[in-house]
Scaffold this active site. Structure first.
Site, PDB file in Angstrom:
ATOM      1  N   GLU A 284       0.818  -1.219   0.000  1.00  0.00           N
ATOM      2  CA  GLU A 284       0.000   0.000   0.000  1.00  0.00           C
ATOM      3  C   GLU A 284       0.853   1.272   0.000  1.00  0.00           C
ATOM      4  O   GLU A 284       0.426   2.303  -0.485  1.00  0.00           O
ATOM      5  CB  GLU A 284      -0.933   0.016   1.226  1.00  0.00           C
ATOM      6  CG  GLU A 284      -2.101  -0.958   1.086  1.00  0.00           C
ATOM      7  CD  GLU A 284      -3.221  -0.722   2.096  1.00  0.00           C
ATOM      8  OE1 GLU A 284      -2.984  -0.088   3.135  1.00  0.00           O
ATOM      9  OE2 GLU A 284      -4.337  -1.187   1.834  1.00  0.00           O
ATOM     10  N   HIS A 305       8.768 -26.151  -1.092  1.00  0.00           N
ATOM     11  CA  HIS A 305       8.172 -27.285  -1.807  1.00  0.00           C
ATOM     12  C   HIS A 305       7.072 -26.822  -2.749  1.00  0.00           C
ATOM     13  O   HIS A 305       6.296 -27.631  -3.238  1.00  0.00           O
ATOM     14  CB  HIS A 305       7.627 -28.310  -0.803  1.00  0.00           C
ATOM     15  CG  HIS A 305       8.695 -28.829   0.103  1.00  0.00           C
ATOM     16  ND1 HIS A 305       9.452 -29.950  -0.191  1.00  0.00           N
ATOM     17  CD2 HIS A 305       9.184 -28.345   1.270  1.00  0.00           C
ATOM     18  CE1 HIS A 305      10.332 -30.141   0.777  1.00  0.00           C
ATOM     19  NE2 HIS A 305      10.207 -29.175   1.676  1.00  0.00           N
ATOM     20  N   LYS A 418     -14.127  -0.360  -4.654  1.00  0.00           N
ATOM     21  CA  LYS A 418     -15.165  -0.016  -3.667  1.00  0.00           C
ATOM     22  C   LYS A 418     -16.286   0.779  -4.316  1.00  0.00           C
ATOM     23  O   LYS A 418     -17.457   0.580  -4.017  1.00  0.00           O
ATOM     24  CB  LYS A 418     -14.561   0.817  -2.526  1.00  0.00           C
ATOM     25  CG  LYS A 418     -13.728   0.001  -1.560  1.00  0.00           C
ATOM     26  CD  LYS A 418     -13.334   0.887  -0.385  1.00  0.00           C
ATOM     27  CE  LYS A 418     -12.273   0.241   0.472  1.00  0.00           C
ATOM     28  NZ  LYS A 418     -11.693   1.195   1.423  1.00  0.00           N
TER      29      LYS A 418
HETATM   30  O1  PA5 Z   1      -3.191   1.514   6.027  1.00  0.00           O
HETATM   31  C1  PA5 Z   1      -4.337   1.899   5.913  1.00  0.00           C
HETATM   32  O2  PA5 Z   1      -4.697   3.051   6.196  1.00  0.00           O
HETATM   33  C2  PA5 Z   1      -5.424   0.955   5.445  1.00  0.00           C
HETATM   34  O3  PA5 Z   1      -4.920  -0.241   5.022  1.00  0.00           O
HETATM   35  C3  PA5 Z   1      -6.429   0.709   6.574  1.00  0.00           C
HETATM   36  O4  PA5 Z   1      -5.770   0.199   7.684  1.00  0.00           O
HETATM   37  C4  PA5 Z   1      -7.544  -0.255   6.185  1.00  0.00           C
HETATM   38  O5  PA5 Z   1      -8.104   0.095   4.961  1.00  0.00           O
HETATM   39  C5  PA5 Z   1      -8.651  -0.253   7.244  1.00  0.00           C
HETATM   40  O6  PA5 Z   1      -9.155   1.037   7.413  1.00  0.00           O
HETATM   41  P1  PA5 Z   1     -10.107   1.437   8.607  1.00  0.00           P
HETATM   42  O7  PA5 Z   1      -9.355   1.288   9.865  1.00  0.00           O
HETATM   43  O8  PA5 Z   1     -10.490   2.870   8.365  1.00  0.00           O
HETATM   44  O9  PA5 Z   1     -11.274   0.491   8.556  1.00  0.00           O
END
Ligand code: PA5
Length: 429
Positions: A284, A305, A418
């Site tokens: 990310e 493996h 989304k």
């Molecule tokens: O690193 C990030 O910001 C994202 O991966 C969030 O952790 C993830 O999308 C979950 O978001 P939230 O805590 O708002 O549900």
């Protein structure tokens, strides 16, 4: 205790000495920028956007740790099962340490929800909760993510059915100040923990988000903070010897040579959920604007493996970062056996020693075949070194993102599916 270490295997076979030195010098400005930010945070205690995690002093604050510990004690005394409802950065760090080190001292069992949309999975967890005394913790930064939102509903209904009005005492919510979660907490009397608004989800391991579930499991969160803080001291230098900086420079030099996949390899399955945390952190933070290294988890020896074949002889675009634990503590001696199973070369050997020979062999076979390899060396695996691992990789991905020329703190790409999904679900905002 000493800090974790970084060790490159035959670095000059992969990156020439001149290129390495030049790259370190050229990129030093990014490290200087980060150190400057860290000093600003320390001096002014400012809530600088996105980088609140950089200054561990903030999280070693007794007020925060006491609040977490008090609430964890309450949960331990009033329940025997804790359901962590959260996804991505809101569950991976806690899960990685709890799964790895297990429940300790007065800790209670932790199960996970809000991390998928599977009816089969959620019903299994609900059934498991049936005859137990349950506490839930929903963790969400803005409380807009579908998975935790959906699971919170399902588990709230379960709790109110089981406990009536008392259910509200069995709910802890971790959200940002001013968020809908805080409003709900105030209105319905749920206990509220702060999700720091200057830290993105995947960087929250050492804040209330990660530390509270770990404390409920009985883990030593103070030691985790001490470990991270000790490493922060070492990384607080803009010298090119800085190991988090070197790791970031190394990865980017490899990327330039076409090594676009990085495997986090480990020989202890107890690092599996940690590798998932690591994958999220790097995917990310770096994978955007058509750039970045694709991170994968390599759970050796099992994966030797399967993907081991590809790693050894497939296309040369993968490099490996091995996590090497020096003292594995628990060991087992393989006893001599009367049965002629042709494994008598194992007689009286330590299982840790066998695993270590497999590790050394893999490292040699891969690096001899031109796969760039490096090692993160940990004296042992405990809370102290988990604190260091979290801080090391968070610091590195910050430098690495700057070298790559991307913003390591956003994740715009996760919105695309989304939008289509919400249309399908007829969400109107
Ligand atoms: O690193 C990030 O910001 C994202 O991966 C969030 O952790 C993830 O999308 C979950 O978001 P939230 O805590 O708002 O549900």
């Amino acid at each position: 205790m000493e800090n974790l270490k970084l060790n490159f295997m035959d670095l000059d076979n992969v990156i020439s000495n001149d290129v390495w030195k030049e790259s370190l010098n050229e990129n030093q400005k990014y490290l200087e920028h980060i150190i400057e930010n860290l000093h600003e945070l320390k001096n002014k205690n400012e809530a600088k956007e996105d980088i609140g995690w950089l200054n561990i002093d903030e999280w070693s604050n007794n007020q925060i740790l006491n609040k977490i510990t008090d609430r964890a004690n309450y949960v331990q005394q009033t329940s025997d099962l804790f359901v962590l409802i959260g996804v991505g950065g809101s569950n991976q760090a806690a899960r990685s340490v709890i799964d790895s080190l297990g429940v300790r001292k007065n800790g209670i069992e932790v199960v996970y929800a809000g991390n998928n949309l599977s009816s089969h999975y959620i019903q299994k967890i609900l059934q498991y909760c049936e005859n137990r005394s349950v506490h839930i913790n929903v963790i969400a930064k803005n409380f807009e993510t579908l998975e935790p939102g959906l699971s919170f509903r399902v588990f709230r209904e379960f709790l109110y059915k089981k406990y009536g009005e008392e259910a509200k005492n069995r709910i802890t919510v971790t959200g940002t100040k001013g968020s809908l979660l805080e409003e709900l907490a105030i209105e319905y009397g749920y206990y509220f923990l702060d999700f720091p608004d200057n830290i993105g989800g995947r960087f929250t391991a050492l804040s209330e988000v990660g530390l509270f579930p770990m404390a409920v499991a009985g883990l030593d969160i103070q030691s985790m903070i001490t470990g991270a803080k000790q490493l922060q001291k070492e990384l607080e230098s803009s010298n090119i010897e800085n190991i988090a900086f070197q790791y970031a420079v190394y990865r980017n030099e490899l990327l330039k040579k076409g090594f676009a996949i990085e495997g986090l390899a480990f020989f202890e399955p107890q690092l599996y959920y940690f590798s998932k945390w690591w994958v999220q952190l790097f995917a990310e933070s770096e994978g955007k604007e058509g750039k970045g290294i694709f991170p994968v988890s390599l759970n050796y020896t099992e994966d030797l493996h399967s993907v081991g074949q590809y790693v050894q002889e497939g296309q040369r675009f993968l490099f490996e970062t091995f996590i090497h634990i020096q003292d594995k503590q628990q060991d087992l001696t393989i006893k001599k056996d009367m049965l002629n199973d042709r494994f008598d070369y194992l007689d009286n050997k330590s299982l840790n020693a066998v695993n270590d020979i497999a590790f050394q062999a893999t490292l040699a076979a891969h690096s001899n075949d031109g796969i760039p390899c490096n090692r993160i060396i940990l004296p042992e695996l405990n809370e102290f070194y988990y604190g260091q691992l979290f801080y090391f990789f968070e610091f590195s991905v910050y430098v690495s993102g700057l070298i790559l020329g991307v913003n390591p703190f956003n994740q715009p790409g996760v919105e695309n599916y989304k939008q289509i999904m919400f249309k399908g679900l007829e969400r109107s905002f």
